[in-house]
Design a protein around this motif. Structure first.
Motif, PDB file in Angstrom:
ATOM      1  N   TRP B 160       0.826  -1.212   0.000  1.00  0.00           N
ATOM      2  CA  TRP B 160       0.000   0.000   0.000  1.00  0.00           C
ATOM      3  C   TRP B 160       0.858   1.258   0.000  1.00  0.00           C
ATOM      4  O   TRP B 160       1.994   1.240   0.487  1.00  0.00           O
ATOM      5  N   ASP B 161       0.269   2.332  -0.459  1.00  0.00           N
ATOM      6  CA  ASP B 161       0.921   3.637  -0.431  1.00  0.00           C
ATOM      7  C   ASP B 161       0.383   4.395   0.788  1.00  0.00           C
ATOM      8  O   ASP B 161      -0.770   4.836   0.792  1.00  0.00           O
ATOM      9  N   ASP B 162       1.205   4.533   1.813  1.00  0.00           N
ATOM     10  CA  ASP B 162       0.752   5.150   3.071  1.00  0.00           C
ATOM     11  C   ASP B 162       0.293   6.592   2.867  1.00  0.00           C
ATOM     12  O   ASP B 162      -0.636   7.067   3.516  1.00  0.00           O
ATOM     13  N   LEU B 164      -1.145   7.892   0.268  1.00  0.00           N
ATOM     14  CA  LEU B 164      -2.504   7.882  -0.300  1.00  0.00           C
ATOM     15  C   LEU B 164      -3.524   7.582   0.804  1.00  0.00           C
ATOM     16  O   LEU B 164      -4.572   8.212   0.906  1.00  0.00           O
ATOM     17  N   LEU B 165      -3.181   6.623   1.645  1.00  0.00           N
ATOM     18  CA  LEU B 165      -4.119   6.212   2.699  1.00  0.00           C
ATOM     19  C   LEU B 165      -4.319   7.302   3.743  1.00  0.00           C
ATOM     20  O   LEU B 165      -5.389   7.397   4.349  1.00  0.00           O
TER      21      LEU B 165
END
Ligand SMILES: Cc1cc2nc3c(=O)[nH]c(=O)nc-3n(C[C@H](O)[C@H](O)[C@H](O)COP(=O)(O)OP(=O)(O)OC[C@H]3O[C@@H](n4cnc5c(N)ncnc54)[C@H](O)[C@@H]3O)c2cc1C
Ligand code: SF4
Lengths: 553, 201
Positions: B160-162, B164-165
């Motif tokens: 995941w792209d932190d 973005l989250l």
């Protein structure tokens, strides 16, 4: 008849609900016999290491019992296709293990709109929350905490499954639109637990998991239940639950190997044969004092069947997304459109879940929606442009509990033991059609926002084109508020027969817009806790207490 | 002795197909290879099916004579052989254009058989190691492996792209906030009532 066996509690069905109950009761030293019509599935029965792995899903691992045609399956007739699996672990033997929770609003849909057969649950999210937590810890959930769209959830056993390129791409799309989204919770190990290995992102769930990373009930609950001494009898098909003087006395089953009948007698009987098998069994158990079937004096057994309303939308993009990697349930979900907004023309809402895509043969054969690579001259370019560039968005809508969507017995078709097949009737309500159509458009918007869509198709397998397939079968013996609106009270105790409990997906009052198993297992654990602490009360009850009168935990 | 087996040979489809798999005659093999080559022509670095032994794979999934073809791909040995014999050496020796014409006729007139044949050829072809190697030359397939296990893909999987989250916003209705909503005026409240009004039972 041969001599009978006696036990404290008889559990019927070794699937999601039955496994959870058997384990929890036996933890407390309660003597449990569990009867399961299927057998164990061995790690080598999974196709993951064979060259024909994609093909095998159309045979032994077909979602449909009528296609698998195993002797332990019962045939299902009617106008729709319920998906079930038979064996120790039940339908979790081939589920995807997406693990969202219901939201608080889901327990109050009667208050919110009451359309069609909708009623409030007799319990709230807050009452169920501790049992969600217990169940999650037992089975090992992969989770990223912090989703602002849901009540806080405890840390998982391991971090969320990785999102891969598909997760990043579609997450960016939702981000651009400013819509809610979050990495999905999965009942899939991302950290080793007991004898189960962590998932290695092999991309082929939904045919079980040979690493036992997926929390199917055979590997999550059953090893511990057996260590506790539960007497699990496989190939044991229950023919009838027996009752006398208004109380259940046990059940008669057919040993599928020898063909002989046996009786188990018990102080408490728990049915967990799933939303098709449970009403079937209760209806088959019509007997003196229960002419229309057991627990069915109000005629509600088998009614209010829910499936979720579905549409699959396949999208292909102009860049590699490598959807053959990573576990197959939802990578992420958006619950931007979860809550009722009547200005849309319907009540209830939906989750948009983003899924992955399997291998090369599936890609050539049309992925999820039949977008088949043409044979002949056009084949090569179609395949090369589509393979590994795909993302699936599925609209998973809450369907209304419609009374006439129901399970009955088919007098003309029998299973391999000569017992009547269940007949299933399911039609989408107008509300649910509108919901799915509207949701498909939102799926398209999300893909467009992600950018670079080169092709898209949508399924005729669910949603607006016909009755959806039954991946999530719920509600046929629902819990409720009074003996007039439901089959069980708030402790899963049938209104008619105080020592008869129902602890599988059939007890769900409404279906929410998320996958059901985390909720049905939380409900089962809660019911087991009640039985564990209150079995003396239950033993002396001649009528089932109302929700107000029932003893607390 | 009592046979306690609950899964005799013909009650479940064997995993991996039936071994040793049916052995086609030379002509039957030539016909099947020729048909497969027209269904999925080689090119762009992909071998034609006849060069990668699709027929061994298919041979395992054709239900042996004497058993009912109850499972996918629903091809029974006797019928399958007869159909290949029906096409015969003439089909194998024909030009690609002629073979395509024959297959188009089959697709039109014998839809069920054609679909079964096509599907099993697609499955067979895309399971062959040489084909997987060709897929590995596509940008989207460079990591693709012969079978999901034992290796999986954890070594080549993005996380995941932190960042973005960290931007995600969301909300939900709390139990105490649940209120009655207006019901769309044109929504039928109850399908049972509707059915009654329509005069159905
Ligand atoms: C393909 C597929 C994918 C799914 N994916 C997800 C997902 O991602 N997330 C999710 O939450 N849910 C998913 N589900 C749904 C999930 O599998 C079910 O919600 C869950 O297994 C239901 O639990 P249950 O206890 O009601 O029944 P089951 O788990 O089906 O167990 C019932 C058991 O009772 C046995 N039984 C029935 N009748 C008798 C009898 N007369 N005598 C003895 N035994 C009997 C059956 O053999 C079976 O083992 C999926 C389901 C399918 C089919
Ligand atoms: S992706 Fe993970 S959970 Fe799914 S089958 Fe493969 S190893 Fe098991």
């Amino acid at each position: 008849m041969a001599a009978y066996t006696e036990t404290d509690v008889l559990v019927i069905g070794a699937g999601a609900g039955g496994g959870a109950v058997s384990k929890r009761l036996s933890d407390a030293g309660i003597k449990v016999v569990c009867l399961e019509q299927g057998d164990w599935v061995h790690a080598m029965d999974h196709p993951h290491m064979y060259d024909g792995w994609e093909l095998e899903r159309k045979r032994s691992w077909s979602f449909e019992p009528n296609v698998r045609k195993f002797p332990e399956d019962y045939p299902v007739t009617g106008n729709t296709t319920p998906y079930t699996f038979t064996g120790v672990g039940g339908s979790t033997l081939h589920y995807a293990a997406a693990w969202p929770r219901f939201k608080p609003v889901d327990f109050r849909k009667g208050t919110e709109h009451g359309v069609e057969g909708t009623i409030d649950w007799p319990i709230s999210y807050e009452e169920l929350e501790p049992f969600y937590a217990i169940n999650d810890a037992e089975i090992g959930v992969a989770r990223r905490t912090g989703d602002p769209g849901n009540p806080a959830r405890p840390e998982g056993w391991g971090p969320a499954s990785r999102g891969g390129k598909v997760g990043h791409k579609m997450g960016s799309g939702f981000d651009k639109l400013g819509w809610h989204w979050w990495p999905a919770d999965n009942a899939i190990l991302t950290r080793t637990k007991d004898n189960r290995l962590a998932c290695n992102d092999c991309g082929f769930c939904l045919a079980g998991c040979p690493r036992h990373s997926i929390a199917s009930t055979d590997v999550s609950y059953w090893p511990a239940a057996l260590r506790n001494g539960v007497d699990l009898r496989v190939n044991a098909r229950v023919e009838q639950i027996n009752a006398k003087n208004g109380r259940a006395t046990g059940a008669t089953y057919i040993d599928r190997v020898t063909g002989q009948r046996h009786e188990v007698r018990a102080g408490i009987v728990v049915v967990a044969a799933n939303s098709i098998g449970t009403p079937r069994l209760l209806l088959m158990s019509a007997q003196q004092g229960h002419p229309d079937g057991l627990a069915n004096s109000n005629g509600l057994v088998g009614t209010h069947l829910m499936y979720h309303s579905w549409s699959f939308v396949d999208f292909w993009f102009d860049e590699p997304l490598e959807g053959f990697k990573g576990p197959e349930p939802a990578v992420l979900y958006s619950q931007e459109f979860y809550d009722s907004d009547p200005s849309r023309g319907f009540v209830n809402g939906f989750s948009l879940q983003v899924g992955t895509s399997l291998g090369a043969a599936t890609s050539a054969l049309g992925t999820n929606t039949g977008n088949l690579a043409p044979w002949g001259a056009g084949h090569r370019s179609f395949f090369n442009e589509h393979f590994g560039r795909h993302a699936l968005i599925y609209v998973q809508g809450e369907d209304l509990p419609v009374r006439t969507n129901r399970v009955t017995l088919d007098p003309d078709v029998k299973d391999s033991s000569g017992l009547p097949a269940p007949h299933v009737h399911y039609e989408l309500h107008e509300n649910d059609r509108r919901l799915v159509e509207w949701g498909q458009q939102r799926a398209r918007e999300a893909a467009d926002a992600a950018g670079g869509v080169i092709d898209t198709t949508t399924s005729g397998i669910g949603g607006i084109d016909g009755p959806p397939p039954g991946w999530h079968i719920m509600g046929t013996c629902r819990m409720g508020n009074t003996p007039e609106d439901s089959v069980t009270n708030k402790w899963n105790q049938t209104w008619d027969v105080p020592n008869l409990f129902i602890t599988d997906a059939s007890s769900l009052t409404t279906g929410a817009a998320v996958n059901p198993t985390s909720t049905l297992q939380a409900v089962a654990v809660r019911a087991a806790e009640y039985i564990k602490r209150r079995h003396r009360d239950i033993a002396s009850q001649t009528t089932t207490p109302s929700n107000a009168d029932a003893p607390a935990l | 002795m009592t046979d306690l087996s609950v899964t005799p040979r013909d009650t479940k489809p064997p995993l991996g197909g039936w071994l040793p798999g049916i052995r086609l005659t030379e002509t039957q093999a030539a016909v099947l290879n020729a048909a497969a080559d027209e269904l999925i022509p080689g090119g762009d670095g992909f071998p034609p099916p006849s060069e990668v032994d699709v027929i061994s794979f298919i041979g395992r999934y054709v239900t042996p004579s004497g058993l009912e073809p109850r499972w996918f791909p629903f091809l029974g040995e006797d019928d399958f052989r007869a159909r290949l014999d029906g096409l015969g050496q003439e089909f194998a020796d024909a030009t690609p254009v002629q073979r395509v014409t024959v297959l188009e006729g089959l697709e039109r007139d014998e839809q069920e058989f054609f679909t079964r044949l096509r599907d099993v050829v697609y499955h067979a072809y895309y399971s062959r190691p040489e084909v997987i190697r060709a897929i590995n030359r596509l940008p989207a397939g460079r990591d693709y492996r012969n079978s999901p296990q034992p290796y999986g893909y954890s070594d080549v999987m993005d996380d995941w792209d932190d960042e973005l989250l960290s931007r995600v916003r969301g909300t939900y209705i709390r139990t105490e906030e649940v209120r009655r909503v207006a019901i769309p005026a044109d929504l039928p409240m109850c399908s049972a009532r509707q059915a009654r009004e329509a005069g159905e039972n």
